[in-house]
Design a protein around this motif. Structure first.
Motif, mmCIF file in Angstrom:
data_model
loop_
_atom_site.group_PDB
_atom_site.id
_atom_site.type_symbol
_atom_site.label_atom_id
_atom_site.label_comp_id
_atom_site.label_asym_id
_atom_site.label_seq_id
_atom_site.Cartn_x
_atom_site.Cartn_y
_atom_site.Cartn_z
ATOM 1 N N GLU A 256 0.830 -1.201 0.000
ATOM 2 C CA GLU A 256 0.000 0.000 0.000
ATOM 3 C C GLU A 256 0.868 1.256 0.000
ATOM 4 O O GLU A 256 0.593 2.220 -0.731
ATOM 5 C CB GLU A 256 -0.914 -0.012 1.219
ATOM 6 C CG GLU A 256 -1.824 1.194 1.318
ATOM 7 C CD GLU A 256 -2.633 1.210 2.602
ATOM 8 O OE1 GLU A 256 -3.660 1.909 2.650
ATOM 9 O OE2 GLU A 256 -2.231 0.526 3.574
ATOM 10 N N GLY A 257 1.917 1.246 0.816
ATOM 11 C CA GLY A 257 2.813 2.398 0.871
ATOM 12 C C GLY A 257 3.553 2.626 -0.432
ATOM 13 O O GLY A 257 3.791 3.769 -0.828
ATOM 14 N N GLY A 258 3.907 1.531 -1.104
ATOM 15 C CA GLY A 258 4.581 1.658 -2.391
ATOM 16 C C GLY A 258 3.664 2.185 -3.470
ATOM 17 O O GLY A 258 4.083 2.914 -4.362
ATOM 18 N N GLY A 259 2.378 1.816 -3.368
ATOM 19 C CA GLY A 259 1.393 2.267 -4.341
ATOM 20 C C GLY A 259 1.244 1.286 -5.492
ATOM 21 O O GLY A 259 2.203 0.612 -5.868
ATOM 22 N N PRO A 260 0.040 1.171 -6.067
ATOM 23 C CA PRO A 260 -0.238 0.155 -7.089
ATOM 24 C C PRO A 260 0.602 0.276 -8.350
ATOM 25 O O PRO A 260 0.965 -0.736 -8.955
ATOM 26 C CB PRO A 260 -1.725 0.340 -7.382
ATOM 27 C CG PRO A 260 -2.062 1.716 -6.902
ATOM 28 C CD PRO A 260 -1.155 1.964 -5.745
ATOM 29 N N GLN A 261 0.934 1.476 -8.751
ATOM 30 C CA GLN A 261 1.746 1.646 -9.954
ATOM 31 C C GLN A 261 3.169 1.169 -9.729
ATOM 32 O O GLN A 261 3.752 0.477 -10.571
ATOM 33 C CB GLN A 261 1.759 3.112 -10.384
ATOM 34 C CG GLN A 261 2.516 3.340 -11.694
ATOM 35 C CD GLN A 261 2.431 4.788 -12.166
ATOM 36 O OE1 GLN A 261 1.877 5.638 -11.485
ATOM 37 N NE2 GLN A 261 2.989 5.061 -13.336
ATOM 38 N N ASN A 262 3.727 1.487 -8.589
ATOM 39 C CA ASN A 262 5.110 1.100 -8.284
ATOM 40 C C ASN A 262 5.241 -0.383 -7.950
ATOM 41 O O ASN A 262 6.275 -1.001 -8.214
ATOM 42 C CB ASN A 262 5.632 1.934 -7.111
ATOM 43 C CG ASN A 262 5.688 3.412 -7.432
ATOM 44 O OD1 ASN A 262 6.200 3.818 -8.460
ATOM 45 N ND2 ASN A 262 5.130 4.222 -6.550
ATOM 46 N N MET A 263 4.206 -0.968 -7.352
ATOM 47 C CA MET A 263 4.269 -2.357 -6.910
ATOM 48 C C MET A 263 3.863 -3.354 -7.985
ATOM 49 O O MET A 263 4.130 -4.562 -7.835
ATOM 50 C CB MET A 263 3.374 -2.545 -5.675
ATOM 51 C CG MET A 263 3.813 -1.763 -4.453
ATOM 52 S SD MET A 263 5.517 -2.122 -3.916
ATOM 53 C CE MET A 263 5.378 -3.852 -3.443
ATOM 54 N N ASP A 264 3.257 -2.913 -9.027
ATOM 55 C CA ASP A 264 2.812 -3.790 -10.115
ATOM 56 C C ASP A 264 3.936 -4.733 -10.566
ATOM 57 O O ASP A 264 4.992 -4.291 -10.997
ATOM 58 C CB ASP A 264 2.354 -2.921 -11.293
ATOM 59 C CG ASP A 264 1.802 -3.735 -12.467
ATOM 60 O OD1 ASP A 264 1.830 -4.977 -12.417
ATOM 61 O OD2 ASP A 264 1.332 -3.104 -13.438
ATOM 62 N N GLY A 265 3.706 -6.046 -10.421
ATOM 63 C CA GLY A 265 4.676 -7.038 -10.887
ATOM 64 C C GLY A 265 5.773 -7.384 -9.899
ATOM 65 O O GLY A 265 6.567 -8.296 -10.156
ATOM 66 N N VAL A 266 5.850 -6.697 -8.749
ATOM 67 C CA VAL A 266 6.885 -6.990 -7.747
ATOM 68 C C VAL A 266 6.626 -8.380 -7.143
ATOM 69 O O VAL A 266 5.490 -8.740 -6.841
ATOM 70 C CB VAL A 266 6.910 -5.915 -6.643
ATOM 71 C CG1 VAL A 266 7.826 -6.333 -5.491
ATOM 72 C CG2 VAL A 266 7.362 -4.574 -7.224
ATOM 73 N N ILE A 267 7.702 -9.140 -6.974
ATOM 74 C CA ILE A 267 7.623 -10.506 -6.450
ATOM 75 C C ILE A 267 8.092 -10.530 -4.999
ATOM 76 O O ILE A 267 9.033 -9.813 -4.630
ATOM 77 C CB ILE A 267 8.506 -11.458 -7.277
ATOM 78 C CG1 ILE A 267 8.118 -11.417 -8.759
ATOM 79 C CG2 ILE A 267 8.439 -12.888 -6.739
ATOM 80 C CD1 ILE A 267 6.747 -11.935 -9.052
ATOM 81 N N GLY A 268 7.462 -11.359 -4.178
ATOM 82 C CA GLY A 268 7.899 -11.474 -2.795
ATOM 83 C C GLY A 268 7.343 -12.718 -2.137
ATOM 84 O O GLY A 268 6.741 -13.574 -2.785
ATOM 85 N N ALA A 269 7.560 -12.818 -0.829
ATOM 86 C CA ALA A 269 7.054 -13.947 -0.044
ATOM 87 C C ALA A 269 6.324 -13.414 1.173
ATOM 88 O O ALA A 269 6.563 -12.284 1.616
ATOM 89 C CB ALA A 269 8.195 -14.860 0.381
ATOM 90 N N ILE A 270 5.448 -14.252 1.727
ATOM 91 C CA ILE A 270 4.625 -13.823 2.851
ATOM 92 C C ILE A 270 4.116 -15.064 3.597
ATOM 93 O O ILE A 270 3.862 -16.099 2.966
ATOM 94 C CB ILE A 270 3.446 -12.954 2.335
ATOM 95 C CG1 ILE A 270 2.871 -12.050 3.413
ATOM 96 C CG2 ILE A 270 2.371 -13.804 1.673
ATOM 97 C CD1 ILE A 270 2.001 -10.926 2.852
#
Length: 423
Positions: free
Chosen positions: A263-277
């Motif tokens: 959310e802090g990164g924002g949808p445009q910046n986070m689009d396609g970012v990979i991670g784990a949770i």
């Protein structure tokens, strides 16, 4: 007047039927980041913890005792945490301490709790050290660790980026080191000449620190940029990376994600970012876990947003402490620890186990990919960020006893946690 008196007596009698009568009060201490770089994760923790305490008290408390939450702000700083945890135990007389969004804070909390004989539960602490090199008999970690997250993430990375060049930007403290080492190990990028990296200060990083680090990434020209940053630090870094055009040149990976970070990164910046949770609000519905669905619904209605993995962990910890006390039929700390060790539980996801030899919660872990901006914005709360792209069972993801022993031995630590009184 007589009618008013009768009404008062009636209301008093009614209140005794509605509210449980408590024998006494038991205090639980939460040391969480109300302020500082991980404050968004902290807010989720305190909200969910308060929900759990409210529910437990409405159901009669723990062994007939009302639960009271004693709150301290860690600021994600070790010196503040040392004062907080000491005060919680010595002055507030809490029976248990939990919290922490910085692993340095969790490790510091755990050390004090071990010395004072009080159980500590790590709510959001991903450094392997928390239950490995710095593990203690009085320490339990409810979330996953860097090793587990890296393992599920690497299974995706190997399929899609095998043989590619990586660059690491890493927060310079125990969680950052641990996470980078784990991702390198499982992605096959341990050669730091081929796959270079740079450290950023913690908890004092500023925009200029991330700009310098990202400029070095541009110069290295990798295929994959691994941002080993967390909380507000990650959001600053990912926003700046997009402004500098890095998303068009390389795949961005954030090894440990949270909803508040996305959310802090924002949808445009986070689009396609990979991670784990270790958990996300979609998990209960996707895999049909009724208690998880109920938690998400209640949290969402109360706060007009979905809960995050940090909140899920805090909520689970309060309930798991309650369950352990009830199994032990006592608040005695040693009895509670023994009641936890090796115990399997299920609350907001599938079954989890407090592994006896290290007190790591063994659980299913997930690889996620951030959805396109259009999908995020369609959501009622504009928080539908994660698509689950992979999962791994806890037994597959976690360190084995042999691997844990090796890490402890290398750190000069015994391969068995401290004995309790009488052992």
């Amino acid at each position: 007047m007589r009618n008013k008196n009768l009404l008062f007596v009636f209301l008093m009698l009614l209140s005794t039927l509605i509210l449980p009568a408590f024998a006494d009060t038991v205090k639980l201490g939460i040391n969480y980041p109300k302020t500082g770089p991980y404050s968004a994760e902290g807010l989720d923790q305190i909200r969910a913890a308060e929900m759990a305490v409210e529910e437990i008290n409405n159901a009669g408390g723990i062994l007939g005792n009302k639960v009271s939450l004693v709150v301290r702000d860690s600021q994600s700083k070790v010196d503040i945490t040392n004062k907080n945890v000491t005060d919680l135990i010595d002055n507030e007389k809490v029976k248990m301490v939990f919290g922490g969004s910085a692993s340095s804070v969790a490790v510091a909390s755990a050390k004090i709790c071990q010395e004072k004989g009080v159980p500590f539960f790590g709510t959001l602490t991903y450094s392997n050290a928390t239950t490995v090199e710095d593990g203690h008999r009085h320490t339990f970690r409810e979330c996953y660790n860097a090793w587990m997250g890296a393992k599920v993430l690497a299974s995706y990375l190997k399929q899609n980026f095998a043989g590619k060049k990586y660059f690491y930007i890493t927060a310079d403290y125990t969680w950052g080191w641990s996470t980078e080492d784990s991702v390198r190990k499982f992605s096959g990028t341990e050669d730091k000449k081929k796959h270079p990296g740079v450290l950023t200060p913690f908890p004092t990083a500023e925009g200029k620190d991330f700009k310098i680090a990202l400029e070095k990434a541009v110069a290295a020209n990798p295929d994959v940029l691994v941002l080993v940053e967390f909380g507000k630090d990650m959001t600053k870094a990912v926003r700046l990376a997009n402004q500098m055009g890095l998303k068009k040149k390389m795949k961005i990976v954030v090894p440990n994600l949270t909803l508040s970070m996305a959310e802090g990164g924002g949808p445009q910046n986070m689009d396609g970012v990979i991670g784990a949770i270790p958990w996300t609000w979609q998990v209960p519905t996707k895999y049909n876990y009724p208690k998880g669905i109920a938690f998400v619904d209640k949290f969402t209605k109360r706060y007009n947003r979905y809960p995050d993995t940090s909140g899920a962990s805090a909520y689970t910890i309060v309930y798991e402490y309650k369950a352990a006390v009830e199994r032990a039929k006592s608040f005695d700390n040693d009895a509670v620890i023994k009641a936890l060790e090796g115990h399997t539980y299920q609350l907001l996801k599938d079954k989890q186990t407090w592994r006896a030899f290290d007190h790591q919660s063994i659980q299913t872990v997930y690889a996620v990919k951030c959805k396109p901006m259009s999908a995020v914005l369609k959501d009622e709360y504009q928080l539908d960020y994660f698509e689950i792209i992979g999962s791994m069972t806890g037994d597959q993801a976690a360190q084995s006893k042999k691997e844990w022993d090796a890490a402890r031995t290398a750190a000069g630590k015994p391969t068995k946690l401290e004995p309790l009184a009488g052992e």
